[in-house]
Design a protein around this motif. Structure first.
Motif, mmCIF file in Angstrom:
data_model
loop_
_atom_site.group_PDB
_atom_site.id
_atom_site.type_symbol
_atom_site.label_atom_id
_atom_site.label_comp_id
_atom_site.label_asym_id
_atom_site.label_seq_id
_atom_site.Cartn_x
_atom_site.Cartn_y
_atom_site.Cartn_z
ATOM 1 N N SER A 208 0.831 -1.204 0.000
ATOM 2 C CA SER A 208 0.000 0.000 0.000
ATOM 3 C C SER A 208 0.865 1.253 0.000
ATOM 4 O O SER A 208 2.006 1.252 0.446
ATOM 5 C CB SER A 208 -0.929 0.006 1.220
ATOM 6 O OG SER A 208 -1.865 1.066 1.125
ATOM 7 N N THR A 209 0.281 2.336 -0.490
ATOM 8 C CA THR A 209 0.963 3.622 -0.533
ATOM 9 C C THR A 209 0.182 4.632 0.287
ATOM 10 O O THR A 209 -1.041 4.519 0.443
ATOM 11 C CB THR A 209 1.098 4.119 -1.981
ATOM 12 O OG1 THR A 209 1.677 5.411 -1.990
ATOM 13 C CG2 THR A 209 -0.263 4.205 -2.665
ATOM 14 N N GLN A 210 0.899 5.627 0.828
ATOM 15 C CA GLN A 210 0.237 6.629 1.645
ATOM 16 C C GLN A 210 -0.563 7.627 0.806
ATOM 17 O O GLN A 210 -1.393 8.359 1.335
ATOM 18 C CB GLN A 210 1.266 7.361 2.505
ATOM 19 C CG GLN A 210 1.955 6.432 3.507
ATOM 20 C CD GLN A 210 2.861 7.175 4.475
ATOM 21 O OE1 GLN A 210 2.620 8.319 4.809
ATOM 22 N NE2 GLN A 210 3.911 6.518 4.938
ATOM 23 N N GLY B 210 6.396 4.007 1.616
ATOM 24 C CA GLY B 210 5.386 4.477 0.677
ATOM 25 C C GLY B 210 5.009 5.932 0.852
ATOM 26 O O GLY B 210 3.901 6.344 0.523
ATOM 27 N N HIS B 211 5.960 6.746 1.326
ATOM 28 C CA HIS B 211 5.641 8.138 1.648
ATOM 29 C C HIS B 211 5.781 9.080 0.451
ATOM 30 O O HIS B 211 5.130 10.132 0.419
ATOM 31 C CB HIS B 211 6.552 8.619 2.779
ATOM 32 C CG HIS B 211 6.251 10.001 3.255
ATOM 33 N ND1 HIS B 211 5.312 10.267 4.228
ATOM 34 C CD2 HIS B 211 6.747 11.208 2.888
ATOM 35 C CE1 HIS B 211 5.249 11.577 4.441
ATOM 36 N NE2 HIS B 211 6.115 12.167 3.643
ATOM 37 N N ASP B 212 6.586 8.759 -0.511
ATOM 38 C CA ASP B 212 6.896 9.673 -1.611
ATOM 39 C C ASP B 212 5.630 10.154 -2.315
ATOM 40 O O ASP B 212 4.738 9.372 -2.640
ATOM 41 C CB ASP B 212 7.808 8.963 -2.614
ATOM 42 C CG ASP B 212 8.293 9.893 -3.702
ATOM 43 O OD1 ASP B 212 9.422 10.391 -3.581
ATOM 44 O OD2 ASP B 212 7.550 10.115 -4.674
ATOM 45 N N PHE B 213 5.553 11.472 -2.577
ATOM 46 C CA PHE B 213 4.358 12.074 -3.177
ATOM 47 C C PHE B 213 4.062 11.528 -4.573
ATOM 48 O O PHE B 213 2.921 11.554 -5.020
ATOM 49 C CB PHE B 213 4.524 13.591 -3.261
ATOM 50 C CG PHE B 213 4.310 14.321 -1.960
ATOM 51 C CD1 PHE B 213 4.219 13.635 -0.753
ATOM 52 C CD2 PHE B 213 4.213 15.702 -1.931
ATOM 53 C CE1 PHE B 213 4.030 14.306 0.444
ATOM 54 C CE2 PHE B 213 4.030 16.391 -0.742
ATOM 55 C CZ PHE B 213 3.938 15.691 0.453
ATOM 56 N N ALA B 214 5.077 11.064 -5.282
ATOM 57 C CA ALA B 214 4.884 10.575 -6.649
ATOM 58 C C ALA B 214 4.617 9.076 -6.700
ATOM 59 O O ALA B 214 4.600 8.491 -7.776
ATOM 60 C CB ALA B 214 6.094 10.919 -7.510
ATOM 61 N N ASP B 215 4.423 8.451 -5.551
ATOM 62 C CA ASP B 215 4.115 7.011 -5.499
ATOM 63 C C ASP B 215 5.172 6.179 -6.212
ATOM 64 O O ASP B 215 4.859 5.306 -7.027
ATOM 65 C CB ASP B 215 2.736 6.729 -6.104
ATOM 66 C CG ASP B 215 1.613 7.004 -5.117
ATOM 67 O OD1 ASP B 215 1.913 7.190 -3.923
ATOM 68 O OD2 ASP B 215 0.441 7.025 -5.532
#
Length: 636
Positions: free
Chosen positions: A144-146, A203-208
């Motif tokens: 999962s991603t944030q 999974g924090h990076d804004f660009a996924d």
């Protein structure tokens, strides 16, 4: 996934390693010694182990061999589920056996909310729905991603179980790694089978960057070891240091530093993976104003290269890789398993919080005059080693709020901070903006961090953001300050949410700052992050794309126009950033690109806006909404 017992015996022959044991505690190392590898870094894949495959599984032996360092011809597109060349169940089972049963077939977090998944469970669905905005929920999941926007929003929590849930941009499988040999096997398998590869830490990076349809994901979250060196004496460096597994998060590092009476450089968000994407992207910190960027603190790194080999990157071992891994972006040159970072003596921290907003006595123009006043003190505060974290947001038509979260005085006592901010507060008062500061002194960074920074909220299904690193010159003259304020005000008046950091990373002779951190960081006075136009959570893809286009081409273009030649912070930047090579990497991009070709000639590592990503494309993308749920292909 289960594998036949014979294959499990084969796996034992392939990977002659012992299982590592992990602890949430901190190991204290022997003084005056270079850092040795963690136990789970000692167990490595060997040519002899791979040779055992050919003896027992000759038909699949080629899938696990190490790669070469030369560029070879490869298919135009990565293999995709449903393709004839997609690995069979038997092959996946064999791979699972080689990694000791660590392979996980992806089940989206919200799948229990849907009838079309066997995991359907009302209680689990309720839990996921209630905790969706908590980053820990996503950090503790293998895929999962944030920030789910670029996953395609294909499986969000729902109260309609008849909706359809699909994998979308999530990886097909992940490996929950607990030892280096598993990473080596995963890289070799993905490269040799032509499978898309992604790497997920938190999974924090804004660009996924950690997602990708049809991908095999390497999940480094479980690499949690922390070792403290009270006196790290190695190759010219002397003083306290930490060796961190790549799964260690910011809050865990701050706690470990506090327990050992020192200070470490880490991020503002608690769940950011310090030794993962944080350092890879450069890493800004409340400590940056005193000692520099997070990447500046790195003394050495352990990394598995795209060819599957495991090496140490330092000033005298793979020095070009050492340069690139400290700021050149994640998911590019290999999988970092651990880092050694410098630590500092324990320091006091004094924080200040207050808010002001429009109202009967504060007009919109007065409010923005207050913002201008603060911006006029940016250089004064950074010269003093202070740091500010704040938000500016519209609360209604012509109504606005400013909130410090907090103003941060590192290595300052309360009297020192009070003296520093007194002229600023007086200027606000003269404007008619009355504030009541809450000033608190702490004896350590960890206590100040927990007492000041609000917990992060994630999971917004439609949110897209961008950022800009404004240099000192933008605040040096009234004309430039006014132009900068005008661009900022325009975006907020149009509905943008501004998250600001008054920050200038210090020059620090105690560390090696010759690294690939975006040169714009060395000139910046503030990082501004801008949330895009509001759209409803159930907005169509076309509506989301239209809002993203406004953010990129209208609001942010005005910011670029008033800061020509500056840059943006890649880890909190716009996935649609025009000329991302210049904005995220600056003048270092050509060198970084050449190193990408040297260390990853087959293009195993890909991520949006990463080095060399312009050589690839994802099928089926909508302009300004580049989801990762299509096939990854090379441009020809």
């Amino acid at each position: 996934m289960m594998a036949p017992s014979g294959w499990l015996r084969t796996a034992a022959a392939i990977v002659a390693v012992t299982s590592a044991q992990f602890s949430e505690g901190v190991t204290v190392a022997t003084p005056s010694a270079c850092a040795t590898r963690f136990d789970w870094e000692i167990a490595q894949l060997t040519d002899a182990a791979i040779a055992n495959i050919s003896k027992q599984e000759s038909s699949s032996a080629s899938l696990f061999g190490f790669g070469s360092d030369t560029k070879v011809a490869s298919p135009v597109c990565k293999v995709f589920p449903g393709d004839a060349l997609w690995p069979s169940k038997r092959t996946w089972d064999l791979f699972n056996a080689t990694v000791g049963g660590a392979l996980i077939q992806t089940v989206p977090l919200a799948a229990p909310c849907y009838n079309n998944w066997p995991e359907k469970d009302a209680a689990t669905c309720q839990y996921v729905t209630e905790h969706w905005s908590d980053p820990h929920l996503h950090v503790n999941d293998p895929t999962s991603t944030q920030w789910p926007l670029f996953e395609g929003r294909t499986c969000l929590p729902t109260d309609d179980p008849n909706d359809n849930c699909t994998l979308g941009g999530y990886a097909a499988y992940s490996v929950a790694v607990t030892q280096v040999s598993q990473i080596q096997l995963a890289l070799n398998f993905a490269r040799n089978a032509n499978i898309r590869l992604v790497v997920k830490n938190t999974g924090h990076d804004f660009a996924d960057k950690s997602i990708g349809a049809g991908a095999l994901s390497i999940w480094t979250h479980k690499l949690k070891d922390i070792k403290f060196f009270a006196d790290y004496s190695c190759k010219g460096h002397h003083g306290p240091a930490f060796k961190l597994g790549s799964g260690v998060e910011t809050a865990e590092v701050y706690r470990a530093a506090d327990q050992n009476g020192v200070t470490a450089v880490g991020g503002e968000c608690r769940t950011v993976g310090l030794a993962g994407g944080y350092i890879a992207g450069g890493g800004h910190s409340p400590m940056s104003a005193l000692v520099g960027m997070g990447a500046d603190q790195v003394l050495s790194l352990e990394v598995v290269l795209p060819n599957g080999k495991f090496v140490t990157a330092s000033e005298d071992s793979y020095p070009d890789l050492y340069w690139a891994l400290r700021g050149g972006g994640g998911s590019t040159y290999g999988v970092v398993t651990s880092v050694v970072i410098k630590a500092y003596p324990k320091i006091p921290v004094t924080t200040m919080t207050f808010a002001f907003l429009t109202g009967p006595n504060v007009t919109a123009d007065t409010f923005w005059a207050g913002i201008r006043t603060y911006m006029s003190y940016f250089t004064t505060f950074t010269d003093a080693g202070a740091y500010g974290y704040f938000i500016v947001v519209g609360t209604g038509p012509g109504q606005y709020l400013f909130n410090f979260m907090p103003f941060w005085g590192g290595n300052m006592t309360q009297p020192q901070l009070v003296k520093l901010v007194a002229p600023f507060l007086n200027d606000l008062s003269e404007l008619g903006i009355a504030v009541t500061p809450n000033i608190t002194e702490y004896d350590s960074l960890y206590k100040a961090y927990n007492g000041s920074f609000p917990p992060e909220q994630v999971g917004t299904p439609v949110g897209n953001s961008a950022s800009r690193l404004f240099p000192r010159e933008n605040f040096a003259t009234p004309a430039k300050l006014n132009a900068t304020l005008g661009a900022v005000r325009y975006a907020v008046e149009q509905g943008g949410v501004l998250i600001g950091y008054n920050i200038r990373p210090a020059m620090n002779p105690a560390v090696n700052q010759d690294n690939s951190v975006n040169p714009a960081w060395r000139k910046t006075e503030t990082l501004f992050i801008l949330g895009g136009p509001a759209v409803p959570n159930n907005a169509t893809d076309a509506q989301v794309a239209a809002a993203s286009k406004v953010l990129t081409t209208d609001w942010m273009q005005k910011w670029r126009d008033v800061s020509p030649g500056a840059g943006s912070y890649m880890s909190e930047g716009d996935i649609n950033e025009p000329d991302f090579q210049q904005s995220f990497y600056g003048s270092y991009y050509p060198r970084l690109y050449a190193l990408k070709q040297k260390y990853d000639p087959t293009g195993l590592f890909y991520a949006p806006t990463a080095i060399g990503s312009e050589d690839w494309y994802i099928t089926g993308q909508l302009p300004y909404l580049p989801t990762q749920n299509g096939r990854l292909c090379k441009k020809t």
